[in-house]
Structure formats: C-alpha cells, structure tokens
Enzyme design. Structure first.
Site, PDB file in Angstrom:
ATOM      1  N   HIS A   1      -8.279  -0.582  -9.345  1.00  0.00           N
ATOM      2  CA  HIS A   1      -8.201   0.394  -8.258  1.00  0.00           C
ATOM      3  C   HIS A   1      -7.075   1.378  -8.521  1.00  0.00           C
ATOM      4  CE1 HIS A   1      -8.095   2.053  -4.213  1.00  0.00           C
ATOM      5  NE2 HIS A   1      -6.822   1.732  -4.126  1.00  0.00           N
TER       6      HIS A   1
ATOM      7  N   ASP B   1       0.840  -1.191   0.000  1.00  0.00           N
ATOM      8  CA  ASP B   1       0.000   0.000   0.000  1.00  0.00           C
ATOM      9  C   ASP B   1       0.877   1.244   0.000  1.00  0.00           C
ATOM     10  OD1 ASP B   1      -2.262   1.505   0.029  1.00  0.00           O
ATOM     11  OD2 ASP B   1      -2.863   1.023   2.069  1.00  0.00           O
TER      12      ASP B   1
END
Length: 322
Positions: free
Chosen positions: A233, A160
């Site tokens: 995403h 992330d």
C-alpha cells in the site's frame, strides 16, 4: 524525492482554510446535498459566508480546543452556488475506478464540512448549530464522527499519515498556486469512507499485515519496496511524475466505528493542490501497478463512498453572500 520544483505556492494568499491544522483528537465529516431551489442556494451562501463567525461563536468557550471547519464545494453546484461559470481547473465529480476485483465508487455530495477540534463536544456543537442554520436548504448525505486512535493509528493497527508533508512543504503540496491564479490558495479534497473486515484482517499474521501496508506494525518503520511482484500500500500510494518528482498529498484520515453494529472503518480525506495526484494514487490502488496487481488492503477495506470537492480560500467563502 519531494517536489521542490514549483515555488508558485509562495505567492499564494495566506487566507487559505485551515488545511494545515495538526491532526485533531476529534472530527466530523459531513457531506450534504443542496435542495434544488434558489432560496436554498441563497441560504447556503449566507451560511458559508458566516462560517468564520460561527467558528468563533462556538470556539470561544475554550480556545485550546482549536475548533476549525474546512468547507469544500462540489463540481455539480459550483456555478450555481458561486455565480461564476469559471471553475477551478481540475474540479470534476469523483471518477469511479473499476478494478479487476474492487471498485472505487462515486457517491453524491454537494458540500463537505470537515470539522475538527481537540474536544468532541466542540465538533458536536458546531455541527448542531451549522445544520440548524442550513435547515431545509440541505439534506445530509453522509455523517461520520472520527476519533484519534492511540498514537494516530487506524483500526487496522498501523500508524496513518506518516508520509504527510510538513513545514515548508505543506503549502506546495496542498494549495493551488499561480498556475490557476483565480483559485490560488484553495485545495482539492477527495473523501472516501472505508469499511474494514477486522476479523479477516486479524486472522493474518503480523508479518503478512506488514507486507500489505509496507511498514512495521509496532515501530512504524518503512519496509523496502518490492522489486518484483505485489507492491505494498505504501508503494502504490506514492506518486512520482514522468520527471521523477514525487508529489505528496495531505491525509487527515480518522478512524470511526460502532462496535455494537459491527462497523469499523477509516475515513480517508486527502487535500492536494493537484487533483490528478490523488486520482492517480487511487488508480494505482484499485487497478494495480502492473494492472491486476491491486492494493491488497482492499481485500479487507471496502470503499463505500467517493466524492470530490474544492476548498476555496476563506475570503472566497466570506464573499459568497455579496
């Protein structure tokens, strides 16, 4: 293409809060509301003006713990807390976004405390002393304890924050510039608590998971954007303006969870010098691009909160009690 067109950040005061601190091993995300009386507001002003000293008081025990605390103020209390009717140009409450399937909800919150350290005990002790000082002046709305998971992965198993700005790009992406000179050096902050359905996610084959995210799971290699159909995403979260300029935000997301309660999630926190960038990113995720083609990560991750704040410069906070 990274945004290099606006160099106003180069004149921003250097006393900004610790937005650009490296990703820590531990964090606490604390959202509180302020009691509706003048004494409570004065107490909050006194505490906020002394936060730098509190960081030193707790952090001196181990300087290598790198304790820090960023503070954000919500639109609803800005004028009453600061004594000024003038607000940062883009500061407003979190706007709920209702897509065809999923909704980005708006939830209460007057103040955000983003506490970070390399040791969880430092986050704990700082929060304990902070809430002790605030006392009955505030009520805790949300409290999440985050941790670094392996090599900066979320609980879905992917790295992330790969696209975060670095180096000289950091201030230009995260800090307000001279276009809003009274608040130069500050940052808009959006927080959302996402809860994951790990069982359903885990039933997806890895190639399908990679298609949702837009990166390979093991190596974190960026996959090519889909030319047609469902966007990943990674693609939906990339914001480009009408001039083809890409605008970055700083994500300091952290995993959190309580396995005994079946709770697994990611706490999203995004810092930006332009609130519209984060808002457009969320619109693309929840509404889709084209409309209806929403971010498929939302089929496995539910947004349980949504609040917007402005993190002013450190001297601004220090002067609140004056």
């Amino acid at each position: 293409m990274t945004d290099q067109s606006d160099h106003s950040w180069q004149r921003v005061p250097i006393e900004a809060q610790s937005v650009d601190a490296p990703l820590s091993r531990s964090a606490v995300f604390l959202v509180v509301s302020i009691a509706d009386d003048d004494a409570a507001y004065q107490n909050v002003r006194d505490v906020l003006s002394g936060l730098s000293d509190l960081v030193k008081t707790v952090g001196f025990r181990d300087l290598n713990a790198h304790l820090s605390c960023n503070t954000g103020i919500g639109a609803a209390v800005w004028s009453r807390l600061t004594g000024s009717a003038t607000m940062p140009a883009e500061l407003r409450p979190f706007r709920p976004i209702a897509g065809s399937v999923h909704t980005a909800v708006s939830t209460p919150g007057d103040l955000l405390f983003h506490i970070r350290a390399e040791r969880s005990d430092f986050c704990f002790e700082f929060e304990r002393q902070l809430l002790g000082l605030l006392g009955d002046a505030v009520t805790v709305v949300d409290e999440v304890v985050g941790f670094r998971y392996f090599d900066s992965r979320d609980l879905l198993g992917f790295v992330d924050g790969t696209a975060n700005p670095t180096g000289s790009e950091m201030a230009g992406s995260t800090q307000v510039g001279q276009e809003d000179a009274a608040f130069a050096g500050g940052s808009y902050v959006v927080v959302q608590k996402y809860l994951h359905d790990l069982d359903t996610w885990g039933s997806l084959p890895v190639p399908a998971q990679e298609g949702v995210i837009g990166r390979t799971k093991l190596e974190n290699i960026e996959l090519a954007d889909a030319e047609h159909g469902q966007k990943s995403h990674k693609t939906l979260a990339t914001i480009t303006d009408e001039n083809g300029v890409e605008h970055d935000i700083l994500r300091d997301n952290m995993p959190f969870g309580r396995p005994g309660h079946g709770e697994f999630g990611t706490y999203f926190i995004g810092y930006s010098g332009r609130l519209w960038v984060i808002e457009r990113m969320l619109e693309r995720m929840f509404i889709g691009d084209p409309e209806g083609s929403y971010d498929r990560i939302l089929d496995f991750s539910t947004a349980a909160t949504g609040v917007t704040f402005f993190a002013p410069t450190r001297p601004f906070l220090d002067a609140l009690a004056d």
